[in-house]
Design a protein around this motif. Structure first.
Motif, PDB file in Angstrom:
ATOM      1  N   ARG A 122       0.880  -1.175   0.000  1.00  0.00           N
ATOM      2  CA  ARG A 122       0.000   0.000   0.000  1.00  0.00           C
ATOM      3  C   ARG A 122       0.910   1.215   0.000  1.00  0.00           C
ATOM      4  NH1 ARG A 122      -3.860  -1.266   3.606  1.00  0.00           N
ATOM      5  NH2 ARG A 122      -5.194  -1.624   1.815  1.00  0.00           N
ATOM      6  N   GLN A 123       0.598   2.177  -0.860  1.00  0.00           N
ATOM      7  CA  GLN A 123       1.350   3.436  -0.883  1.00  0.00           C
ATOM      8  C   GLN A 123       0.410   4.579  -0.532  1.00  0.00           C
ATOM      9  OE1 GLN A 123       3.191   3.492  -4.886  1.00  0.00           O
ATOM     10  NE2 GLN A 123       5.127   3.503  -3.778  1.00  0.00           N
ATOM     11  N   VAL A 124       0.918   5.464   0.317  1.00  0.00           N
ATOM     12  CA  VAL A 124       0.160   6.631   0.750  1.00  0.00           C
ATOM     13  C   VAL A 124       1.045   7.851   0.548  1.00  0.00           C
ATOM     14  CG1 VAL A 124      -0.988   7.724   2.713  1.00  0.00           C
ATOM     15  CG2 VAL A 124      -1.051   5.249   2.478  1.00  0.00           C
ATOM     16  N   ARG A 125       0.483   8.897  -0.027  1.00  0.00           N
ATOM     17  CA  ARG A 125       1.232  10.155  -0.163  1.00  0.00           C
ATOM     18  C   ARG A 125       1.216  10.896   1.161  1.00  0.00           C
ATOM     19  NH1 ARG A 125      -1.587  11.067  -5.409  1.00  0.00           N
ATOM     20  NH2 ARG A 125      -0.093  10.482  -6.989  1.00  0.00           N
ATOM     21  N   ARG A 126       2.374  11.334   1.559  1.00  0.00           N
ATOM     22  CA  ARG A 126       2.514  12.180   2.748  1.00  0.00           C
ATOM     23  C   ARG A 126       3.406  13.332   2.322  1.00  0.00           C
ATOM     24  NH1 ARG A 126      -0.606   9.502   5.814  1.00  0.00           N
ATOM     25  NH2 ARG A 126      -0.158   7.430   6.614  1.00  0.00           N
ATOM     26  N   GLY A 127       2.778  14.458   2.012  1.00  0.00           N
ATOM     27  CA  GLY A 127       3.532  15.590   1.475  1.00  0.00           C
ATOM     28  C   GLY A 127       4.088  15.216   0.115  1.00  0.00           C
ATOM     29  N   THR A 128       5.388  15.316  -0.039  1.00  0.00           N
ATOM     30  CA  THR A 128       6.019  14.963  -1.311  1.00  0.00           C
ATOM     31  C   THR A 128       6.538  13.523  -1.309  1.00  0.00           C
ATOM     32  OG1 THR A 128       8.134  15.823  -0.557  1.00  0.00           O
ATOM     33  CG2 THR A 128       6.709  17.339  -1.780  1.00  0.00           C
ATOM     34  N   SER A 129       6.339  12.811  -0.219  1.00  0.00           N
ATOM     35  CA  SER A 129       6.828  11.434  -0.105  1.00  0.00           C
ATOM     36  C   SER A 129       5.718  10.428  -0.361  1.00  0.00           C
ATOM     37  CB  SER A 129       7.380  11.183   1.298  1.00  0.00           C
ATOM     38  OG  SER A 129       8.460  12.020   1.561  1.00  0.00           O
ATOM     39  N   ARG A 130       6.133   9.262  -0.796  1.00  0.00           N
ATOM     40  CA  ARG A 130       5.228   8.115  -0.874  1.00  0.00           C
ATOM     41  C   ARG A 130       5.683   7.129   0.184  1.00  0.00           C
ATOM     42  NH1 ARG A 130       3.489   6.694  -7.042  1.00  0.00           N
ATOM     43  NH2 ARG A 130       2.766   8.776  -7.547  1.00  0.00           N
ATOM     44  N   MET A 131       4.778   6.848   1.099  1.00  0.00           N
ATOM     45  CA  MET A 131       5.084   5.937   2.186  1.00  0.00           C
ATOM     46  C   MET A 131       4.521   4.559   1.848  1.00  0.00           C
ATOM     47  SD  MET A 131       6.754   8.037   3.961  1.00  0.00           S
ATOM     48  CE  MET A 131       7.062   7.115   5.449  1.00  0.00           C
ATOM     49  N   ASN A 132       5.257   3.528   2.185  1.00  0.00           N
ATOM     50  CA  ASN A 132       4.918   2.169   1.790  1.00  0.00           C
ATOM     51  C   ASN A 132       4.742   1.267   2.994  1.00  0.00           C
ATOM     52  OD1 ASN A 132       5.667   2.354  -1.257  1.00  0.00           O
ATOM     53  ND2 ASN A 132       7.332   3.343  -0.153  1.00  0.00           N
ATOM     54  N   SER A 133       3.786   0.363   2.864  1.00  0.00           N
ATOM     55  CA  SER A 133       3.604  -0.682   3.867  1.00  0.00           C
ATOM     56  C   SER A 133       3.146  -1.942   3.146  1.00  0.00           C
ATOM     57  CB  SER A 133       2.597  -0.266   4.937  1.00  0.00           C
ATOM     58  OG  SER A 133       1.344   0.026   4.357  1.00  0.00           O
ATOM     59  N   LEU A 134       3.455  -3.061   3.739  1.00  0.00           N
ATOM     60  CA  LEU A 134       3.099  -4.355   3.181  1.00  0.00           C
ATOM     61  C   LEU A 134       1.636  -4.652   3.505  1.00  0.00           C
ATOM     62  CD1 LEU A 134       4.768  -6.451   1.681  1.00  0.00           C
ATOM     63  CD2 LEU A 134       5.292  -7.512   3.870  1.00  0.00           C
ATOM     64  N   ARG A 135       0.900  -5.180   2.552  1.00  0.00           N
ATOM     65  CA  ARG A 135      -0.502  -5.553   2.785  1.00  0.00           C
ATOM     66  C   ARG A 135      -0.558  -6.994   3.309  1.00  0.00           C
ATOM     67  NH1 ARG A 135      -4.193  -3.973  -2.240  1.00  0.00           N
ATOM     68  NH2 ARG A 135      -5.762  -4.701  -0.784  1.00  0.00           N
ATOM     69  N   SER A 136       0.143  -7.231   4.393  1.00  0.00           N
ATOM     70  CA  SER A 136       0.283  -8.579   4.966  1.00  0.00           C
ATOM     71  C   SER A 136      -1.054  -9.221   5.279  1.00  0.00           C
ATOM     72  CB  SER A 136       1.126  -8.525   6.241  1.00  0.00           C
ATOM     73  OG  SER A 136       2.377  -7.967   5.991  1.00  0.00           O
ATOM     74  N   ASP A 137      -1.926  -8.504   5.973  1.00  0.00           N
ATOM     75  CA  ASP A 137      -3.220  -9.074   6.361  1.00  0.00           C
ATOM     76  C   ASP A 137      -4.077  -9.387   5.140  1.00  0.00           C
ATOM     77  OD1 ASP A 137      -2.448  -8.872   8.994  1.00  0.00           O
ATOM     78  OD2 ASP A 137      -3.568  -7.033   9.381  1.00  0.00           O
ATOM     79  N   ASP A 138      -4.072  -8.481   4.157  1.00  0.00           N
ATOM     80  CA  ASP A 138      -4.860  -8.705   2.938  1.00  0.00           C
ATOM     81  C   ASP A 138      -4.347  -9.923   2.178  1.00  0.00           C
ATOM     82  OD1 ASP A 138      -6.280  -6.442   3.621  1.00  0.00           O
ATOM     83  OD2 ASP A 138      -5.283  -5.151   2.147  1.00  0.00           O
ATOM     84  N   LEU A 139      -3.025 -10.042   2.060  1.00  0.00           N
ATOM     85  CA  LEU A 139      -2.455 -11.184   1.349  1.00  0.00           C
ATOM     86  C   LEU A 139      -2.673 -12.485   2.110  1.00  0.00           C
ATOM     87  CD1 LEU A 139       0.790  -9.504   0.041  1.00  0.00           C
ATOM     88  CD2 LEU A 139      -1.112 -10.334  -1.348  1.00  0.00           C
ATOM     89  N   ALA A 140      -2.586 -12.432   3.439  1.00  0.00           N
ATOM     90  CA  ALA A 140      -2.828 -13.631   4.243  1.00  0.00           C
ATOM     91  C   ALA A 140      -4.275 -14.088   4.132  1.00  0.00           C
ATOM     92  CB  ALA A 140      -2.459 -13.365   5.702  1.00  0.00           C
ATOM     93  N   ALA A 141      -5.197 -13.137   4.026  1.00  0.00           N
ATOM     94  CA  ALA A 141      -6.607 -13.495   3.868  1.00  0.00           C
ATOM     95  C   ALA A 141      -6.869 -14.134   2.507  1.00  0.00           C
ATOM     96  CB  ALA A 141      -7.481 -12.249   4.036  1.00  0.00           C
TER      97      ALA A 141
END
Length: 115
Positions: free
Chosen positions: A76-95
């Motif tokens: 998952r990518q989220v814009r925060r100001g001029t940055s793109r922050m990333n996190s793994l969709r672990s729960d979604d993939l596990a489901a």
């Protein structure tokens, strides 16, 4: 139209859980750079800026790798100001595919650090 502060923190387009396809996830994880990114994210509890990853590719190529991962439903990518922050969709993939991500990450880490 200007971006509101609410829009600035909204995730970039990604597939819904039920739309994540196994072949897209496997394709995204098949590339060594993307696998390295996913393995790094698997060890993080917080979002990580795109530029925080130590990978031997140009910034434009790195952007491509993140897009492939996001469009496959792996991150998952989220814009925060001029940055793109990333996190793994672990729960979604596990489901969707129980055990897949954990197995791939464990295999990647074992291959990089054999016992």
């Amino acid at each position: 139209m200007t971006e509101t502060s609410h829009d600035a923190c909204a995730p970039l387009p990604e597939p819904a859980v039920g739309e994540i396809r196994l072949e897209a996830v496997l394709h995204a994880l098949a590339d060594p750079v993307r696998l390295r990114i996913v393995s790094s994210l698997a060890g993080c509890t917080d979002e990580v800026n795109c530029l925080a990853f130590d990978v031997p590719v140009a910034k434009s190529t790195l952007t491509h790798h993140f897009r492939v991962l996001r469009e496959a439903g792996v991150i998952r990518q989220v814009r925060r100001g001029t940055s793109r922050m990333n996190s793994l969709r672990s729960d979604d993939l596990a489901a969707r595919f129980p055990g897949l991500l954990d197995s791939v990450v464990a295999g990647h880490r074992a291959s990089r650090h054999p016992v």
